[in-house]
Write a protein that holds these residues in place. Sequence first.
Motif, PDB file in Angstrom:
ATOM      1  N   ALA A  84       0.839  -1.209   0.000  1.00 49.60           N
ATOM      2  CA  ALA A  84       0.000   0.000   0.000  1.00 49.60           C
ATOM      3  C   ALA A  84       0.871   1.256   0.000  1.00 49.60           C
ATOM      4  N   PHE A  85       1.895   1.270   0.845  1.00 52.98           N
ATOM      5  CA  PHE A  85       2.820   2.406   0.953  1.00 52.98           C
ATOM      6  C   PHE A  85       3.523   2.646  -0.382  1.00 52.98           C
ATOM      7  N   SER A  86       3.964   1.561  -1.019  1.00 56.26           N
ATOM      8  CA  SER A  86       4.680   1.659  -2.289  1.00 56.26           C
ATOM      9  C   SER A  86       3.777   2.202  -3.394  1.00 56.26           C
ATOM     10  N   ALA A  87       2.551   1.711  -3.463  1.00 56.88           N
ATOM     11  CA  ALA A  87       1.635   2.133  -4.527  1.00 56.88           C
ATOM     12  C   ALA A  87       1.342   3.624  -4.452  1.00 56.88           C
ATOM     13  N   ILE A  88       1.042   4.095  -3.258  1.00 59.59           N
ATOM     14  CA  ILE A  88       0.709   5.512  -3.089  1.00 59.59           C
ATOM     15  C   ILE A  88       1.930   6.386  -3.368  1.00 59.59           C
ATOM     16  N   GLY A  89       3.082   5.996  -2.822  1.00 56.10           N
ATOM     17  CA  GLY A  89       4.305   6.784  -3.015  1.00 56.10           C
ATOM     18  C   GLY A  89       4.750   6.835  -4.461  1.00 56.10           C
ATOM     19  N   SER A  90       4.684   5.695  -5.176  1.00 59.78           N
ATOM     20  CA  SER A  90       5.087   5.650  -6.589  1.00 59.78           C
ATOM     21  C   SER A  90       4.196   6.544  -7.446  1.00 59.78           C
TER      22      SER A  90
END
Length: 443
Positions: A84-90
Amino acid sequence: MNKKILLWSITAALAGFLFGFDVVVISGADKKLQGLWQSSDSFHGWVVMGMALWGTVIGAIFGDKPTNSYGRKNTLIVIGVLFAFSAIGSALANDPYIFAFFRFIGGIGVGASTIAAPAYISEIAPANERGKLVAMYQFNIVFGILIAFLSNYLLSGSGENDWRWMLGVEAIPAILYILFAMKLPKSPRWLLSKSRLEEAKEVLAIINPTIDVDEQLKAIEGADEKPDASETIFIKKYRFPLTLAFLIAFFNQFSGINAFLYYAPRIFEEAGLGESTALLSSVGIGITNLVFTLLGVFLIDKLGRKTLMYFGSVGYIVSLSLVAMAFFLNWTGMAVPIFLFLFIAAHAVGQGAVIWVFISEIFPNHLRASGQSFGSATHWVLAALIPSLIPYLFSHPAIGAGVVFLFFAAMMVLQLLFVAFMMPETKGKALEELQKILLKQKQ
């Protein structure tokens, strides 16, 4: 089959959906990101596209630590948070370095999931159903791949920053997965390894209400024979299962599967298809992958792991040779997509269905996460190296796509020899029985 075991296995296997979606979703943004940041082929391959895979390597190398210390369940929950963190940040990134950092975080989740999810499922599954239950992890990987290809196709052209939507939408299934994983019980074999006897009994009683729980506990404990706490998978005693894990992971990546999944639209464009047709052909790849993975899941406990690997190896050799010829002889139109559909079918019914099942079966209980970590790390180091080289290899005047695919075909001849002369059959045997069989061989 016990409905609770099925539900728990499906839930744990959904980590594979996030894995598949995360690995492939970048393919739709590939050329857009290179144009946006004006990256060289090398920088684009190694940093923008490849950083997630290096995160996967880290997740695979170190993922056994939380899986062993804090349990399979808790590790699966953390994996959902990373995705979840990766998707939003990317999706929100404004330069290639920040983008690469968030993709790296998602990669850690991918690598750790290849340890925690198959280990968890193999430890709750009955022996005669273990293959198909663990293979559901692979099914979810390819389902995630299909949804990523389809999502990319639908979102393509939705605006100047359509790539942000492509990457950010992954946060939705990631958050849902976190909620589902919280409902899982802990692995009974992990609980037993932590001397949490009563909790282990409770879970075992749910898994199989018809058996004598105390007798099963004795069988599990007896197989490990009070192992030395300082034991590792690298001692002579475990050389044979270690070699098996290395080789199946090695050949998985030297089929070229991840290189192809990462760059499917680019490969189709290299073969002369337009951008829109290339993206649509990628959706066809996803559908083929899903259908033949379902076939592999259906057959893995009937025909066995080794038989599926024979089918896959022969299919690899034929399809990869045809793809190489298509590039050498400049065949145009749908020739390359058709041959690559055959390649994906061979992978899905063979290596794709077998790898995570096989690695989760061949190590003893107290070293399963470590063995899974070794196999996964081998897989992901190669999965980082090979796709990172693809833009350079394809554009090099002395190499090109034809040579690359011919090399992959030659490697699959070696895989066929590995299956024929080294790979044991593991179907239908209890984990503790397999431990005794494998440790007697080639110590």
